[in-house]
Design an enzyme around this catalytic site. Sequence first.
Site, short mmCIF file in Angstrom:
data_model
loop_
_atom_site.label_atom_id
_atom_site.label_comp_id
_atom_site.label_asym_id
_atom_site.label_seq_id
_atom_site.Cartn_x
_atom_site.Cartn_y
_atom_site.Cartn_z
N HIS A 190 17.01 -48.10 39.16
CA HIS A 190 17.71 -48.98 40.32
C HIS A 190 19.10 -48.92 40.08
O HIS A 190 19.91 -49.13 41.03
CB HIS A 190 17.37 -50.61 40.13
CG HIS A 190 15.81 -50.57 40.52
ND1 HIS A 190 15.00 -50.77 39.19
CD2 HIS A 190 15.08 -50.60 41.40
CE1 HIS A 190 13.77 -50.93 39.77
NE2 HIS A 190 13.80 -50.95 41.10
N ARG A 211 18.65 -53.08 63.82
CA ARG A 211 18.86 -53.27 62.67
C ARG A 211 20.61 -53.00 62.47
O ARG A 211 21.20 -52.51 61.53
CB ARG A 211 18.39 -52.09 61.65
CG ARG A 211 17.01 -52.29 61.39
CD ARG A 211 16.49 -51.26 60.50
NE ARG A 211 16.51 -49.92 61.12
CZ ARG A 211 16.48 -48.65 60.79
NH1 ARG A 211 16.35 -48.71 59.44
NH2 ARG A 211 16.70 -47.64 61.20
N GLY A 244 6.59 -40.25 40.21
CA GLY A 244 6.37 -39.48 41.26
C GLY A 244 7.43 -39.15 42.32
O GLY A 244 7.41 -38.03 42.55
N GLU A 287 7.42 -50.87 34.73
CA GLU A 287 8.93 -51.27 34.88
C GLU A 287 9.04 -51.88 33.07
O GLU A 287 8.28 -52.65 32.66
CB GLU A 287 9.56 -52.25 35.71
CG GLU A 287 10.63 -52.78 35.70
CD GLU A 287 10.80 -54.10 35.33
OE1 GLU A 287 11.50 -54.16 34.19
OE2 GLU A 287 10.17 -54.80 35.64
N CYS A 323 14.83 -52.65 54.96
CA CYS A 323 14.00 -53.11 55.85
C CYS A 323 12.70 -51.95 55.76
O CYS A 323 13.02 -51.06 55.28
CB CYS A 323 14.50 -52.97 57.43
SG CYS A 323 15.85 -53.89 57.73
#
Length: 757
Positions: free
Chosen positions: A689, A24, A427, A660, A511
């Site tokens: 977000h 990565r 959650g 959402e 990822c």
Amino acid sequence: MTAAPPTRFPASTVLGYPRIGPDRELKHALESFWSGRITYDELRATGARLREDTWRRLDALGLGAVPSNTFSFYDQVLDTAVLFDAVPERYRGLAAEDAYFAMARGAAGIAPLRMTKWFDTNYHYIVPEIGPDTAFRLAGDKPLAEVRQARALGLDTRPVLLGPVTFLLLSEPTPGAPAGFAPLDRLPDLLPAYERLLEALAAEGVGWVQLDEPALVADRTEEELAAVRAAYLRLGSAPARPALFVATYFGDPGEALPVLAGTPVEAIGLDLVRGSLPADADLGGKTVVAGVVSGRDVWRTDRDRALASLRSVRERAAHVVVGTSCSLLHVPYDVEREADLDPALRRRLAFAEQKVAEVVELASLLAAAPAASAASARVADAGSPPPLPDEPAAVPEEPAARSPYAVRAAAQAEHLRLPVLPVTTIGSFPQTGELREARAALAAGRLDEAGYETLVRSEIARAVALQERLGLDVLVHGEPERNDMVQYFAEHLDGFAVTRHGWVQSYGSRCTRPPILHGDVRRPEPITVRWAGYARSLTDRPVKGMLTGPVTIVAWSFVRDDLPLRDVVFQVADAVRDEVRDLEAAGVSIIQVDEPALRELLPLRRAARDGYLAWAVAAYRRATSGASDRTQIHTHLCYSDADEIIAAVDALDADVTSVESARSHARLLREPAVGGFGRGLGPGVYDIHSPRVPDVAEVEESLRAALRVLPAHRLWVNPDCGLKTRTYEEVEAALANVVTAARNVRGDHECRPLTVE
Ligand code: GLN
Ligand code: ZN
């Protein structure tokens, strides 16, 4: 077409390769750049090194044709928009690299472009905005620069571009574009920019160019097919150009195949894992890049089947090239690094590196193989079994359905005694740095299980105390024990393996490490009960148990291909069902079963959708229908395209659904279908977000907007999604405002008794 292709396509290739780096490296470099720890030049140096390593490796493995321009600092669709100058006005004041990342992630005061899933994968692309005035031009040289970089290493590469039709079909109209405008209308204005690029590549001596057109495997209108024809007639007759290879993938191009075959493009790519070559296809003397090695799974290729398929294609095409079904972007780098995997399982696996070796081997076997007999050619058409069965048959009987909603709602109202507009969360609570470090320490053996467990418990206590103090009505334990909502369950179920280095790009620097579902799925023992139980012991308020649904667990894993997908999903559903039963037995009266991936698996072709939804819904109900009437079942979906999914959401028969809504500016509430939705609904009141804390007034406003279409006793109050990526500081401020807003609005409705119609 009379002229032969300028150069013969080499015998083997792949459509694309992972780019995040085996360790990565790109992720780490990007995040260092974003936080100002390295310069843009340092980031570029990392990119150059990763490309170089990939090209050298592909060449060393013996691959015939090495692709380039498959690298990206964020996303290949975004790269295409920038390449052709489809940059919305709001980013134009910024320096080039700042504009690029602002389009991807936003910048101070500038909203990013929307991001959405790339076809039916878990990769996300940035959605370009195209308007009637977007002035396309060739504005960059990334594909050329990569060709030159590779050439300096002595390697000739094939640049990969997103095709013009797919590029426009994936774009959305700029806000304010006239009604009826579609980005595809701009095709005639975009093509000259592609022509300029082809010219430049030809001048550079590039022999072949790959144009990706995955949009051709979904249903396309006559108009869209005409656009495909026009695009490739025009690009095909460009005076100076490399040979054109148009790649379709993720399914069958169907009616788009004869259209493409009727244009001057030299090669067509077919996904022969998910699709097949129709027996009557007239390929008009084209080269076919036959995608027989899957870019979507991690299994070794069945060599005999692949060879049979290749020989059958060879009979009907001018030239056949062995390829992958799609880019290898969707699989991890190298299975040889997975020292902890059971060797028997490891031998069955192929990651990108192994798949390249398979492609190379198949090409040499094909070269040595005699021409196919008619019989073997027919066998080949069978291909691999399609991963998504489209007939609704064989959906098992639901084990014991629940009572009608009205009966359940009454039992739940009596049992739970919640106020109107109950406030809850989706959650997860913030995953603190301490928690992440502890997880790493546990994996490295620097921390023992007991030490880790102590930390998890203290995180649960912290989340519960905060929710109590802020006055939420339905609490959660916060999911601190979960690295990931799918991987955590995979680690606790038989039939799954998890990898150490198996990272796959999800978007930008993000990822995931999809678990590998390789055997029969069973739940050896309860998974979440002790965490939910601990949370319950800390409070008198109801605590919601949190589970991941069967469709999502399967969608975000690499799944065995020897059983139909729906059979695998039902096995997972039975494991979730056991967990629901144990949670209920432990006194948990509200249980949420998340299905954020329900829509992701929706087949690209409409004809297959009802069949899929039938078994996806059946799996969900199988997982949840063991709950008693007074246990309230919640579900959560991370999106809100109500028109597409409201019927399926309804069929899930959950008592409460959170979706959402804030991020999509409450588009959901403008859908007529929503008013008729007969159960509890929690349209998110703020976008998790972004770090921005919503104020009381705006949450109140969104609740009042919801109340214009939904009766008060149906409305739940919650954020758009889980809070794990936020900080405690942000979460505390945001939830405090949400609770205040709910209380303010509740005042207007409290006099109404909480009854059920
Ligand atoms: N329960 C999960 C969470 O809150 C749901 C995440 C999701 O919808 N992707 O994190
Ligand atoms: Zn979500």
